[in-house]
Design a protein around this motif. Structure first.
Motif, mmCIF file in Angstrom:
data_model
loop_
_atom_site.group_PDB
_atom_site.id
_atom_site.type_symbol
_atom_site.label_atom_id
_atom_site.label_comp_id
_atom_site.label_asym_id
_atom_site.label_seq_id
_atom_site.Cartn_x
_atom_site.Cartn_y
_atom_site.Cartn_z
ATOM 1 N N GLU A 14 -21.020 43.464 3.619
ATOM 2 C CA GLU A 14 -21.700 44.373 2.712
ATOM 3 C C GLU A 14 -21.562 43.952 1.256
ATOM 4 O OE1 GLU A 14 -21.390 48.283 4.283
ATOM 5 O OE2 GLU A 14 -22.160 49.151 2.444
ATOM 6 N N THR A 15 -20.533 43.156 0.929
ATOM 7 C CA THR A 15 -20.366 42.753 -0.462
ATOM 8 C C THR A 15 -20.732 41.306 -0.702
ATOM 9 O OG1 THR A 15 -18.104 42.121 -0.034
ATOM 10 C CG2 THR A 15 -18.463 44.357 -0.829
ATOM 11 N N GLY A 16 -20.897 40.545 0.362
ATOM 12 C CA GLY A 16 -21.152 39.125 0.180
ATOM 13 C C GLY A 16 -19.897 38.342 -0.140
ATOM 14 N N ALA A 17 -18.727 39.003 -0.076
ATOM 15 C CA ALA A 17 -17.485 38.284 -0.381
ATOM 16 C C ALA A 17 -17.059 37.453 0.818
ATOM 17 C CB ALA A 17 -16.390 39.290 -0.734
ATOM 18 N N ARG A 18 -16.268 36.413 0.551
ATOM 19 C CA ARG A 18 -15.760 35.572 1.634
ATOM 20 C C ARG A 18 -14.395 36.081 2.066
ATOM 21 N NH1 ARG A 18 -16.836 30.086 -0.347
ATOM 22 N NH2 ARG A 18 -19.094 29.838 -0.180
ATOM 23 N N ILE A 19 -14.143 35.893 3.334
ATOM 24 C CA ILE A 19 -12.818 36.281 3.823
ATOM 25 C C ILE A 19 -11.903 35.077 3.765
ATOM 26 C CG2 ILE A 19 -11.552 37.182 5.791
ATOM 27 C CD1 ILE A 19 -14.172 38.295 6.772
ATOM 28 N N GLY A 20 -10.759 35.256 3.133
ATOM 29 C CA GLY A 20 -9.849 34.127 2.962
ATOM 30 C C GLY A 20 -8.873 33.981 4.111
ATOM 31 N N GLY A 21 -8.160 32.861 4.140
ATOM 32 C CA GLY A 21 -7.194 32.571 5.196
ATOM 33 C C GLY A 21 -5.820 33.115 4.872
ATOM 34 N N LYS A 22 -4.794 32.503 5.432
ATOM 35 C CA LYS A 22 -3.453 33.041 5.291
ATOM 36 C C LYS A 22 -2.754 32.444 4.079
ATOM 37 C CE LYS A 22 0.612 34.229 7.915
ATOM 38 N NZ LYS A 22 0.769 35.463 7.133
ATOM 39 N N LEU A 23 -2.184 33.324 3.263
ATOM 40 C CA LEU A 23 -1.432 32.884 2.096
ATOM 41 C C LEU A 23 0.059 33.072 2.327
ATOM 42 C CD1 LEU A 23 -3.509 34.605 -0.733
ATOM 43 C CD2 LEU A 23 -3.658 32.242 0.040
ATOM 44 N N PHE A 24 0.875 32.220 1.693
ATOM 45 C CA PHE A 24 2.327 32.383 1.750
ATOM 46 C C PHE A 24 2.837 32.598 0.342
ATOM 47 C CE2 PHE A 24 3.189 31.361 6.121
ATOM 48 C CZ PHE A 24 2.028 30.721 6.500
ATOM 49 N N SER A 25 3.580 33.666 0.164
ATOM 50 C CA SER A 25 4.033 33.933 -1.195
ATOM 51 C C SER A 25 5.530 34.142 -1.272
ATOM 52 C CB SER A 25 3.328 35.170 -1.732
ATOM 53 O OG SER A 25 3.671 36.280 -0.928
ATOM 54 N N ASP A 26 6.084 34.932 -0.376
ATOM 55 C CA ASP A 26 7.486 35.321 -0.486
ATOM 56 C C ASP A 26 8.407 34.531 0.410
ATOM 57 O OD1 ASP A 26 7.491 38.849 -1.265
ATOM 58 O OD2 ASP A 26 6.114 37.250 -1.847
ATOM 59 N N ALA A 27 7.820 33.806 1.343
ATOM 60 C CA ALA A 27 8.669 33.070 2.281
ATOM 61 C C ALA A 27 7.906 31.872 2.785
ATOM 62 C CB ALA A 27 9.059 33.976 3.457
ATOM 63 N N LEU A 28 8.648 30.871 3.224
ATOM 64 C CA LEU A 28 8.011 29.727 3.843
ATOM 65 C C LEU A 28 7.669 30.064 5.282
ATOM 66 C CD1 LEU A 28 10.411 26.931 2.553
ATOM 67 C CD2 LEU A 28 8.213 27.656 1.593
ATOM 68 N N SER A 29 6.824 29.243 5.904
ATOM 69 C CA SER A 29 6.573 29.423 7.335
ATOM 70 C C SER A 29 7.635 28.639 8.097
ATOM 71 C CB SER A 29 5.194 28.883 7.699
ATOM 72 O OG SER A 29 5.228 27.475 7.693
ATOM 73 N N ASP A 30 7.644 28.758 9.414
ATOM 74 C CA ASP A 30 8.606 27.965 10.186
ATOM 75 C C ASP A 30 8.126 26.519 10.298
ATOM 76 O OD1 ASP A 30 7.501 29.615 13.207
ATOM 77 O OD2 ASP A 30 6.608 27.941 12.107
ATOM 78 N N GLU A 31 8.896 25.716 10.986
ATOM 79 C CA GLU A 31 8.618 24.275 11.056
ATOM 80 C C GLU A 31 7.182 23.974 11.455
ATOM 81 O OE1 GLU A 31 11.715 23.262 9.507
ATOM 82 O OE2 GLU A 31 10.996 21.537 10.640
ATOM 83 N N LYS A 32 6.666 24.776 12.415
ATOM 84 C CA LYS A 32 5.350 24.446 12.976
ATOM 85 C C LYS A 32 4.207 24.985 12.117
ATOM 86 C CE LYS A 32 6.512 26.113 17.074
ATOM 87 N NZ LYS A 32 7.816 26.033 17.717
ATOM 88 N N GLY A 33 4.541 25.840 11.150
ATOM 89 C CA GLY A 33 3.489 26.480 10.381
ATOM 90 C C GLY A 33 2.965 25.588 9.266
ATOM 91 N N PRO A 34 2.019 26.107 8.500
ATOM 92 C CA PRO A 34 1.411 25.288 7.452
ATOM 93 C C PRO A 34 2.236 25.196 6.164
ATOM 94 C CG PRO A 34 0.312 27.416 7.582
ATOM 95 C CD PRO A 34 1.369 27.426 8.631
ATOM 96 N N ALA A 35 3.354 25.933 6.082
ATOM 97 C CA ALA A 35 4.085 25.948 4.816
ATOM 98 C C ALA A 35 5.594 25.886 5.029
ATOM 99 C CB ALA A 35 3.713 27.215 4.037
ATOM 100 N N PRO A 36 6.088 24.816 5.649
ATOM 101 C CA PRO A 36 7.532 24.751 5.894
ATOM 102 C C PRO A 36 8.371 24.380 4.671
ATOM 103 C CG PRO A 36 6.449 22.824 6.800
ATOM 104 C CD PRO A 36 5.375 23.679 6.217
ATOM 105 N N THR A 37 7.730 23.863 3.622
ATOM 106 C CA THR A 37 8.473 23.585 2.390
ATOM 107 C C THR A 37 7.711 24.174 1.226
ATOM 108 O OG1 THR A 37 7.347 21.555 1.769
ATOM 109 C CG2 THR A 37 9.179 21.345 3.332
ATOM 110 N N TYR A 38 8.360 24.231 0.080
ATOM 111 C CA TYR A 38 7.749 24.805 -1.106
ATOM 112 C C TYR A 38 6.471 24.063 -1.478
ATOM 113 C CZ TYR A 38 7.040 25.963 -6.013
ATOM 114 O OH TYR A 38 6.481 26.347 -7.205
ATOM 115 N N ILE A 39 6.558 22.742 -1.448
ATOM 116 C CA ILE A 39 5.386 21.961 -1.828
ATOM 117 C C ILE A 39 4.233 22.204 -0.856
ATOM 118 C CG2 ILE A 39 4.515 19.606 -2.084
ATOM 119 C CD1 ILE A 39 7.173 18.843 -3.285
ATOM 120 N N ASP A 40 4.571 22.267 0.447
ATOM 121 C CA ASP A 40 3.541 22.575 1.438
ATOM 122 C C ASP A 40 2.942 23.950 1.200
ATOM 123 O OD1 ASP A 40 5.501 20.953 3.952
ATOM 124 O OD2 ASP A 40 3.701 20.218 2.911
#
Lengths: 244, 295, 289
Positions: free
Chosen positions: B254-280
């Motif tokens: 209804e708004t024409g906005a795009r739906i975004g993916g998963k963000l990491f802000s407060d914690a890293l993901s586990d080894e298998k996830g997309p953000a296992p380190t700060y740089i990732d």
């Protein structure tokens, strides 16, 4: 004589206890028969067997010239939901089910038939009354009107005059006589011996077993009536299997 | 002759004990996974890091366990974020009776005012700006040196190398943001964690009005967020906490906005996830921003 | 001012328009079914069947997430199985439909909640229990419209025997063999409408759009056709007003619809021309004849 209905040594009952025991005989086409007997004699059970609502425990009931769904049946206690929002007209019109089925329209001919039926039972003017507002007698007359519309060859009435005033009773008896005149077969279970003697030429005196069947005058003798009264009403819990 | 023998024995003992000393790692505690990542990078092999709030955990509402207290008691040095992130830490330190050196990683970071509902005055998510991350790393290096002076050279070398990586990361982030057209640098997200990121790199992070993760959205709530998106011309929504995808779809259509993916802000993901380190983690986030905000 | 409150939300927002279409479609199908359920003293059976479809939908959810096809299929299978069982048990034994089946339906609600919680979050559970009328996509709307059309069509077909079966089942048995099939078809229609209602209002409230409008109709009509018409109208008004209420005050939409229906019911109870309290307390002078 063409037999409309044949009882072939039929036994009907509940839970293996017989309420009607080894009844044998034939009902002629066009007969007007009263079925008489004390309470628990098996009259209602017999009628349930005739209309196919109860399967025989032994023996059979044969119908000829009429399908079991073409019988007009007036049960002793109607399972009617009186609080349902339906009026007299629509209720009576149900009698046309076999003619109209799911989709058949109610044409002018049918509407006239409904009005005639209401007139015959004296319920003209009651068309839009809700069935919950009718008195016992009016309800019974309404059911008779429905029976009329069913236009059936075989009519089975179980205690049709219970709790009916005398005027209604005599009107309905006229109707029954009219049916008899039209060669329809009528079976009626009745309590009132005087009515039977006055209006019904043939009588079956039933006390679980056939006590007597034939001409009303010959059947309703004091001896036969006494014999019927001696019949045991309760089921015998210790009875063994019937050998006959 | 006897003096020589004693000297030789002493030298022998010193030689024997120094490998043993070298083998025993410095026990360090980091309160959450991002800090833990920094400490690992600076400490290298000399430090054994225990992280209290693990991957995908929520440091704001963490409830410490007895195991944590024991680890704390054994540790030589503890690294906390500060800025009010770990309200539970002071009690834990006291109850564990730890004599560890406590280092606040965010000291000398310039704090922002907080916009979140946790009731803090300062926004604790300072690491979202790479420049601040470099301050963290410097503080961690200094803290490790204070706790373990013998490893000074190692820590300085590791820190320098990691700081170089962070510089490269900063350049990456700026480049990615530059590629996004200026009028599209705004998103709606339920995270209140991107204040420092937004300030540092020029992106606007807007909180969704009304649509919450805990309760059933009413028509009023949905209308409000649609109005907000329309009026402020927000190109993308990152609402992955709200699990009725169909509702988000509806809002997006209804708004024409795009739906975004998963963000990491407060914690890293586990080894298998997309953000296992700060740089990732930073790379993941800017990638998601870029994808959602492409014109 | 009135425009702002009552019309503007639907003009401005597509999700509001969709929600409105959805609840109206629901009211059209559920209204007549609800009236028959009420007249046949099957109100609680309807409620119980709504609970019974939850484990079916939950298994669909377990298999494919919030997929319309999976959940509706699962729900329908569960509903039909229960409907068949309920119908057969009532027909062939002395047991009336409400008796021991009540326990079974409560168990199925518990099973359904457990299954959803295995894979889903609290929000998922909320949507199962209370629906997501604001998130009706094209497929869901199509399903709801198709259910309504199918219901009307089938009801028109079986109207006569259904009425007879309600009033005088003995008579129907004596003149026709349609009694049992009609009963089962009716239960099937109940399931279809419950599955359709489940999407918009969730398992706890789907039966509400059936029963409350029917109860409203009872207080304004003495004949079945106007009763059905009033039930449908009541359902649509409740849907519309509930959405407006949710939009203006922020209360959840599904419950708002049923809440408004409840308000209409209370008003009907008080002021209805066919058996309402006011008429009972103050009947006015009696007529001449």
């Amino acid at each position: 004589m063409t037999a409309q209905l044949r009882f072939n040594n039929v036994t009907l009952g509940y839970d293996r206890h017989p309420a009607v025991h080894h009844l044998d005989g034939a009902v002629a086409s066009g007969a007007l028969i009263a079925v008489v007997g004390p309470n628990g004699a098996g009259k209602s059970t017999l009628f349930k067997g005739v209309v196919g609502a109860l399967k025989p425990l032994a023996g059979s009931i044969g119908l000829s010239g009429v399908d079991s769904r073409e019988i007009a049946y007036l049960p002793q206690v109607a399972e009617i939901d009186r609080t349902f929002p339906i009026n007299v007209y629509d209720m009576v019109a149900m009698g046309l089910w076999r003619q109209c089925g799911l989709f058949g329209g109610i044409g002018r001919g049918q509407r006239q038939a409904i009005e005639r039926a209401l007139e015959t039972v004296g319920l003209t003017g009651f068309e839009s009354r809700a069935i919950g507002t009718l008195s016992g007698g009016q309800l019974q007359r309404m059911l008779f009107a429905r029976l009329l519309l069913q236009d059936a060859r075989l009519i089975v009435l179980d205690e049709p005059f219970n709790a009916i005033d005398t005027k209604t009773c005599s009107d309905l008896l006229d109707l029954i006589r009219h049916w008899h005149g039209e060669q329809r077969t009528v079976l009626a279970a009745l309590h009132d011996i005087e009515i039977v003697k006055a209006h019904f030429p043939e009588t079956l005196l039933l006390a679980r077993e056939k006590v007597a069947w034939g001409d009303t005058g010959k059947v309703l003798t004091p001896e036969n009536l006494a014999k019927a009264r001696r019949m045991c009403e309760a089921f015998d819990e210790e009875a063994t299997a019937c050998a006959a | 002759m006897r003096k020589n023998l004693i000297a030789a024995m002493l030298a022998f003992i010193c030689v024997l004990s120094s490998p043993a000393l070298a083998q025993e790692k410095i026990r360090a505690i980091a309160t959450f996974s991002i800090l833990g990542d920094f400490v690992k990078n600076v400490g290298g092999d000399r430090v054994a890091v225990t992280t209290l709030v693990g991957p995908n955990g929520d440091a704001h509402v963490y409830a410490p366990t007895p195991a944590d207290a024991r680890a704390l008691a054994d540790a030589k040095v503890v690294f906390v974020n500060g800025l009010g992130l770990e309200g539970w830490m002071t009690r834990l330190v006291k109850s564990s009776g730890s004599k560890a050196l406590s280092i606040v990683a965010s000291s000398s970071v310039k704090p922002r005012r907080s916009a979140d509902e946790h009731g803090h005055d300062a926004d604790p998510h300072a690491w979202q700006s790479v420049a601040n991350a470099k301050i963290y790393v410097a503080n961690i290096r200094d803290g490790l040196i204070a706790a373990d002076p013998a490893g000074k050279a190692v820590y300085e070398a590791n820190a320098a190398s990691y700081l170089g990586k962070l510089d490269a990361l900063e350049a990456e982030v700026r480049e990615a943001i530059a590629k996004i057209p200026a009028d599209r640098r705004r998103i709606i997200t339920t995270h209140d964690a991107f204040g420092y990121f937004g300030a540092a790199y020029g992106m606007e992070f807007i909180a969704p009005q009304g649509v919450s993760t805990e309760s059933e959205a009413s028509a009023k709530d949905v209308a409000r967020i649609i109005n907000q998106i329309r009026k402020q011309k927000i190109p993308a929504v990152f609402l992955e906490n709200i699990s009725d995808e169909r509702l988000i779809q509806r809002i997006a259509v209804e708004t024409g906005a795009r739906i975004g993916g998963k963000l990491f802000s407060d914690a890293l993901s586990d080894e298998k996830g997309p953000a296992p380190t700060y740089i990732d983690m930073m790379r993941n986030n800017i990638r998601e921003f870029s994808i959602a905000l492409q014109s | 001012m009135l425009y702002e409150t009552l019309i503007a939300p639907f003009v401005e927002f597509e999700f509001m328009r969709r929600a409105l279409v959805g609840v109206c479609a629901l009211a059209v199908g559920a209204g007549p079914i609800g009236v028959f359920l009420m007249l046949r003293r099957m109100s609680l059976v309807g409620d119980a069947m709504a609970h019974a479809i939850l484990p079916g939908a939950a298994i669909g959810f377990l298999v494919s997430g919030l997929s319309l096809v999976a959940m509706s299929t699962g729900g329908m299978i569960a509903g039909f199985v229960i409907a068949l069982l309920a119908g057969l048990v009532a027909r062939t034994t002395e047991l009336k439909e409400d008796a021991s089946l009540a326990v079974f339906f409560l168990i199925s609600l518990a099973i359904g909640v457990t299954i959803v919680s295995l894979r889903g979050t609290n929000i998922d559970l909320l949507h199962f229990l209370f629906g997501s009328v604001l998130a009706l996509d094209d497929h869901t709307l199509l399903l709801m419209a198709a259910s309504a059309v199918l219901t009307l069509f089938v009801l028109a077909l079986i109207y006569r025997p259904l009425v007879i079966e309600c009033v005088d089942p003995g008579y129907l048995r004596s003149v026709s063999r349609l009694g049992t099939p009609v009963h089962l078809i009716f239960l099937a229609l109940v399931v279809i409408n419950l599955v359709s209602g489940f999407q918009a209002l969730g398992t706890l409230l789907a039966v509400g759009i059936m029963m409350v409008p029917a109860a409203i109709g009872r207080f304004w009509a003495r004949d079945i056709t106007p009763m059905i018409a009033i039930a449908v109208a009541g359902g649509m008004i409740s849907g519309y007003a509930g959405l407006v209420l949710s939009y203006q005050t922020g209360i959840p939409s599904g419950p708002a619809v049923i809440l408004f229906a409840g308000i209409l019911y209370a008003l009907s109870l008080a002021f209805g021309t066919a058996g309402g309290l006011l008429r009972k307390l103050f009947p006015g002078r009696h007529l001449e004849a």
